[in-house]
Design a protein around this motif. Structure first.
Motif, mmCIF file in Angstrom:
data_model
loop_
_atom_site.group_PDB
_atom_site.id
_atom_site.type_symbol
_atom_site.label_atom_id
_atom_site.label_comp_id
_atom_site.label_asym_id
_atom_site.label_seq_id
_atom_site.Cartn_x
_atom_site.Cartn_y
_atom_site.Cartn_z
ATOM 1 N N ARG A 157 41.750 47.996 42.147
ATOM 2 C CA ARG A 157 41.973 47.747 40.722
ATOM 3 C C ARG A 157 42.363 46.301 40.471
ATOM 4 O O ARG A 157 41.870 45.661 39.540
ATOM 5 C CB ARG A 157 43.057 48.687 40.199
ATOM 6 C CG ARG A 157 43.495 48.419 38.766
ATOM 7 C CD ARG A 157 44.532 49.449 38.325
ATOM 8 N NE ARG A 157 45.101 49.118 37.033
ATOM 9 C CZ ARG A 157 46.149 48.316 36.864
ATOM 10 N NH1 ARG A 157 46.736 47.766 37.920
ATOM 11 N NH2 ARG A 157 46.605 48.071 35.652
ATOM 12 N N SER A 158 43.261 45.767 41.280
ATOM 13 C CA SER A 158 43.720 44.389 41.080
ATOM 14 C C SER A 158 42.574 43.392 41.257
ATOM 15 O O SER A 158 42.534 42.362 40.579
ATOM 16 C CB SER A 158 44.854 44.068 42.053
ATOM 17 O OG SER A 158 44.430 44.224 43.403
ATOM 18 N N ILE A 159 41.641 43.718 42.141
ATOM 19 C CA ILE A 159 40.483 42.839 42.343
ATOM 20 C C ILE A 159 39.609 42.835 41.094
ATOM 21 O O ILE A 159 39.141 41.777 40.641
ATOM 22 C CB ILE A 159 39.669 43.287 43.570
ATOM 23 C CG1 ILE A 159 40.507 43.144 44.851
ATOM 24 C CG2 ILE A 159 38.374 42.484 43.685
ATOM 25 C CD1 ILE A 159 39.813 43.643 46.091
ATOM 26 N N LEU A 160 39.400 44.028 40.530
ATOM 27 C CA LEU A 160 38.587 44.120 39.319
ATOM 28 C C LEU A 160 39.242 43.382 38.148
ATOM 29 O O LEU A 160 38.563 42.710 37.373
ATOM 30 C CB LEU A 160 38.368 45.588 38.943
ATOM 31 C CG LEU A 160 37.413 46.381 39.835
ATOM 32 C CD1 LEU A 160 37.333 47.830 39.367
ATOM 33 C CD2 LEU A 160 36.029 45.745 39.841
ATOM 34 N N VAL A 161 40.562 43.504 38.053
ATOM 35 C CA VAL A 161 41.280 42.798 36.989
ATOM 36 C C VAL A 161 41.135 41.290 37.172
ATOM 37 O O VAL A 161 40.922 40.542 36.213
ATOM 38 C CB VAL A 161 42.765 43.210 36.962
ATOM 39 C CG1 VAL A 161 43.551 42.323 36.004
ATOM 40 C CG2 VAL A 161 42.897 44.672 36.546
ATOM 41 N N GLY A 162 41.259 40.838 38.418
ATOM 42 C CA GLY A 162 41.096 39.412 38.697
ATOM 43 C C GLY A 162 39.699 38.911 38.348
ATOM 44 O O GLY A 162 39.545 37.831 37.765
ATOM 45 N N LEU A 163 38.678 39.711 38.689
ATOM 46 C CA LEU A 163 37.303 39.334 38.357
ATOM 47 C C LEU A 163 37.093 39.304 36.845
ATOM 48 O O LEU A 163 36.426 38.403 36.318
ATOM 49 C CB LEU A 163 36.325 40.326 38.992
ATOM 50 C CG LEU A 163 36.145 40.228 40.506
ATOM 51 C CD1 LEU A 163 35.267 41.366 41.012
ATOM 52 C CD2 LEU A 163 35.533 38.887 40.890
ATOM 53 N N LEU A 164 37.683 40.273 36.167
ATOM 54 C CA LEU A 164 37.564 40.335 34.717
ATOM 55 C C LEU A 164 38.170 39.098 34.070
ATOM 56 O O LEU A 164 37.575 38.488 33.173
ATOM 57 C CB LEU A 164 38.247 41.590 34.193
ATOM 58 C CG LEU A 164 38.064 41.918 32.703
ATOM 59 C CD1 LEU A 164 36.597 42.166 32.391
ATOM 60 C CD2 LEU A 164 38.904 43.125 32.336
ATOM 61 N N ASN A 165 39.341 38.712 34.532
ATOM 62 C CA ASN A 165 39.984 37.509 33.998
ATOM 63 C C ASN A 165 39.162 36.266 34.299
ATOM 64 O O ASN A 165 39.095 35.340 33.482
ATOM 65 C CB ASN A 165 41.393 37.375 34.572
ATOM 66 C CG ASN A 165 42.338 38.442 34.055
ATOM 67 O OD1 ASN A 165 42.156 38.957 32.962
ATOM 68 N ND2 ASN A 165 43.331 38.799 34.852
ATOM 69 N N ALA A 166 38.533 36.247 35.478
ATOM 70 C CA ALA A 166 37.697 35.099 35.843
ATOM 71 C C ALA A 166 36.462 35.011 34.948
ATOM 72 O O ALA A 166 36.046 33.926 34.539
ATOM 73 C CB ALA A 166 37.274 35.198 37.304
ATOM 74 N N PHE A 167 35.882 36.174 34.620
ATOM 75 C CA PHE A 167 34.690 36.197 33.782
ATOM 76 C C PHE A 167 34.965 35.755 32.354
ATOM 77 O O PHE A 167 34.041 35.407 31.622
ATOM 78 C CB PHE A 167 34.071 37.591 33.774
ATOM 79 C CG PHE A 167 33.323 37.944 35.023
ATOM 80 C CD1 PHE A 167 32.793 36.954 35.823
ATOM 81 C CD2 PHE A 167 33.158 39.265 35.408
ATOM 82 C CE1 PHE A 167 32.109 37.249 36.990
ATOM 83 C CE2 PHE A 167 32.479 39.590 36.560
ATOM 84 C CZ PHE A 167 31.946 38.576 37.358
ATOM 85 N N MET A 168 36.246 35.777 31.951
ATOM 86 C CA MET A 168 36.584 35.267 30.618
ATOM 87 C C MET A 168 36.204 33.796 30.481
ATOM 88 O O MET A 168 35.846 33.340 29.390
ATOM 89 C CB MET A 168 38.085 35.422 30.357
ATOM 90 C CG MET A 168 38.542 36.825 30.063
ATOM 91 S SD MET A 168 40.325 36.880 29.788
ATOM 92 C CE MET A 168 40.474 35.867 28.319
#
Length: 231
Positions: A56-67
């Motif tokens: 989950r934390s990896i997905l959150v990190g990727l999501l923030n990066a995609f911003m």
């Protein structure tokens, strides 16, 4: 400079047909893209806020990066996918408003999801224990929290709209800036400035600012009315 301002005011006063056509296309494309972004991003953000699972934390990190994903990269990827030799070339979307909607939606969705995740996570910290005591599963808690924070999520929608309608790099790549077909406010402003038609560029810029202000004002009025209605 004075002559440019006079010509700009004249274009706006007579409701210049080119200006109206470009503004309508930009508004239509951006609202469609934001709608897609909200439909995908809000459930995704809520899920990441309430669910607990490995990675989950990896997905959150990727999501923030995609911003912060560069728009021109999004445009390039979509161009490769939609070109004749690409896997989606048979759809015939390249250099159409549909391709521009896809580009803006790809930029708006991560922004909506990331902001929604933060809003829902904050609400979960306050109401999560109460909702869990009622026996609600993670998906049901997410739905309940989306409803509870619906007024706060209006700000998320406005942020997505601002990102979409002000975008130029991706829509220029996949839309081609074709006159009368895929020319948006931002791409037209860039083109007319380079051509030296500053009055048209300034008129388009004022329309763009006006649209952003109008959408924000309408959203604020609706949010205030809904808040009063629901107490």
């Amino acid at each position: 400079m004075l002559q440019t301002l006079e010509e700009t005011i004249s274009r706006l006063a007579i409701l210049d047909r080119d200006v109206l056509a470009i503004a309508w296309l930009s508004l239509r494309v951006s609202l469609t893209a934001v709608s897609i972004g909200l439909a995908v991003g809000i459930p995704l953000g809520a899920f990441l806020a309430v669910a607990i699972f490995p990675g989950r934390s990896i997905l959150v990190g990727l999501l923030n990066a995609f911003m912060g994903l560069p728009p021109v990269i999004v445009g390039l990827v979509l161009y490769l996918l939609l070109s004749r030799s690409g896997p989606l070339g048979s759809l015939g979307l390249l250099f159409t408003p549909g391709a521009m909607v896809a580009a803006q939606a790809a930029l708006a969705t991560p922004l909506v999801a990331a902001l929604t995740r933060q809003v829902i996570a904050d609400a979960e910290a306050h109401l999560g224990e109460q909702l869990r005591s009622l026996g609600l599963s993670a998906p049901h808690r997410g739905i309940a929290l989306i409803y509870d924070t619906r007024f706060s999520l209006v700000t998320t929608a406005l942020a997505a709209f601002g990102r979409a309608i002000s975008e130029i790099g991706a829509v220029l790549v996949v839309g081609g800036n074709i006159d009368g077909h895929t020319r948006t406010l931002t791409t037209a402003i860039s083109l007319e400035t380079q051509k030296g038609d500053l009055s048209l560029a300034l008129a388009l810029g004022l329309v763009l600012i006006g649209l952003v202000i109008l959408v924000n004002a309408v959203a604020a009025i609706l949010r205030a009315h809904a808040a009063r209605a629901y107490g």
